[in-house]
Design a protein around this motif. Structure first.
Motif, PDB file in Angstrom:
ATOM      1  N   LEU A   1       0.599  -1.195   0.001  1.00 42.48           N
ATOM      2  CA  LEU A   1       0.012  -0.039   0.074  1.00 42.48           C
ATOM      3  C   LEU A   1       0.914   1.355  -0.076  1.00 42.48           C
ATOM      4  O   LEU A   1       0.324   2.413  -0.124  1.00 42.48           O
ATOM      5  CB  LEU A   1      -0.797  -0.101   1.241  1.00 42.48           C
ATOM      6  CG  LEU A   1      -1.886  -1.158   1.313  1.00 42.48           C
ATOM      7  CD1 LEU A   1      -2.690  -0.917   2.580  1.00 42.48           C
ATOM      8  CD2 LEU A   1      -2.939  -1.219   0.189  1.00 42.48           C
TER       9      LEU A   1
ATOM     10  N   TYR B   1      -2.512   4.895   1.896  1.00 47.72           N
ATOM     11  CA  TYR B   1      -3.397   4.243   2.790  1.00 47.72           C
ATOM     12  C   TYR B   1      -3.888   5.036   3.971  1.00 47.72           C
ATOM     13  O   TYR B   1      -3.379   6.116   3.976  1.00 47.72           O
ATOM     14  CB  TYR B   1      -2.840   2.820   3.219  1.00 47.72           C
ATOM     15  CG  TYR B   1      -1.571   2.967   4.054  1.00 47.72           C
ATOM     16  CD1 TYR B   1      -1.579   3.252   5.519  1.00 47.72           C
ATOM     17  CD2 TYR B   1      -0.428   2.930   3.496  1.00 47.72           C
ATOM     18  CE1 TYR B   1      -0.496   3.502   6.212  1.00 47.72           C
ATOM     19  CE2 TYR B   1       0.941   2.957   4.350  1.00 47.72           C
ATOM     20  CZ  TYR B   1       0.508   3.154   5.877  1.00 47.72           C
ATOM     21  OH  TYR B   1       1.837   3.425   6.550  1.00 47.72           O
TER      22      TYR B   1
ATOM     23  N   GLY C   1      -7.036   0.517   2.361  1.00 49.95           N
ATOM     24  CA  GLY C   1      -6.373   0.795   0.883  1.00 49.95           C
ATOM     25  C   GLY C   1      -7.084   0.349  -0.047  1.00 49.95           C
ATOM     26  O   GLY C   1      -8.028  -0.368  -0.192  1.00 49.95           O
TER      27      GLY C   1
END
Ligand code: 5GP
Length: 126
Positions: free
Chosen positions: A87, A92, A115
């Motif tokens: 991510l 995220y 995410g």
């Protein structure tokens, strides 16, 4: 224990039972400080929960009661999990709900990692 208006730690809460292996989870990561697993009701393409191994009701309890090594180890685990989920490049969101106004459902401190899509600026406060 709980340092706030929340009830004391309930060792029968669902995340305590997951930690003891009494209830299955889709585990992502585990070390001495933290366990990470997929949320049962995902709100984003990736939605993982990270929980400390100690009996802390909420973020307030965790920050008041946990030792320095536990706090550092937990947050390092959060970062490690987000990175291992791939991510970091796209980004995220980390979120923790605390108490009634925060909408906390499970009384064992946990951090949500969201995410996998553009999440918008903020959660709704309406
Ligand atoms: P809270 O509202 O307390 O911040 O979030 C609790 C989260 O735990 C929710 O997103 C909910 O979907 C998740 N959850 C509740 N029970 C279970 C369960 O038994 N297994 C898993 N993996 N997630 C759960």
């Amino acid at each position: 224990m709980s340092v706030t208006g929340l009830p004391p730690y309930d060792p029968q809460n669902i995340f305590a039972r997951i930690l003891r292996g009494e209830i299955p989870c889709k585990r992502v990561y585990e070390d001495e400080f933290a366990l990470a697993f997929h949320d049962i009701n995902p709100q984003a393409p990736t939605h993982v929960l990270v929980i400390p191994k100690g009996p802390h009701v909420s973020a307030a309890d965790f920050l008041a009661d946990a030792g320095d090594a536990e706090i550092a180890g937990f947050w390092r685990a959060v970062g490690h999990v987000a990175k291992s989920l791939g991510l970091e490049d796209a980004g995220y969101r980390l979120l923790t709900n605390m108490g009634a106004d925060g909408g906390q459902e499970v009384p064992h401190f946990h951090v949500h990692i969201f995410g996998g899509k553009r999440l918008g600026r903020m959660v709704s406060v309406s």
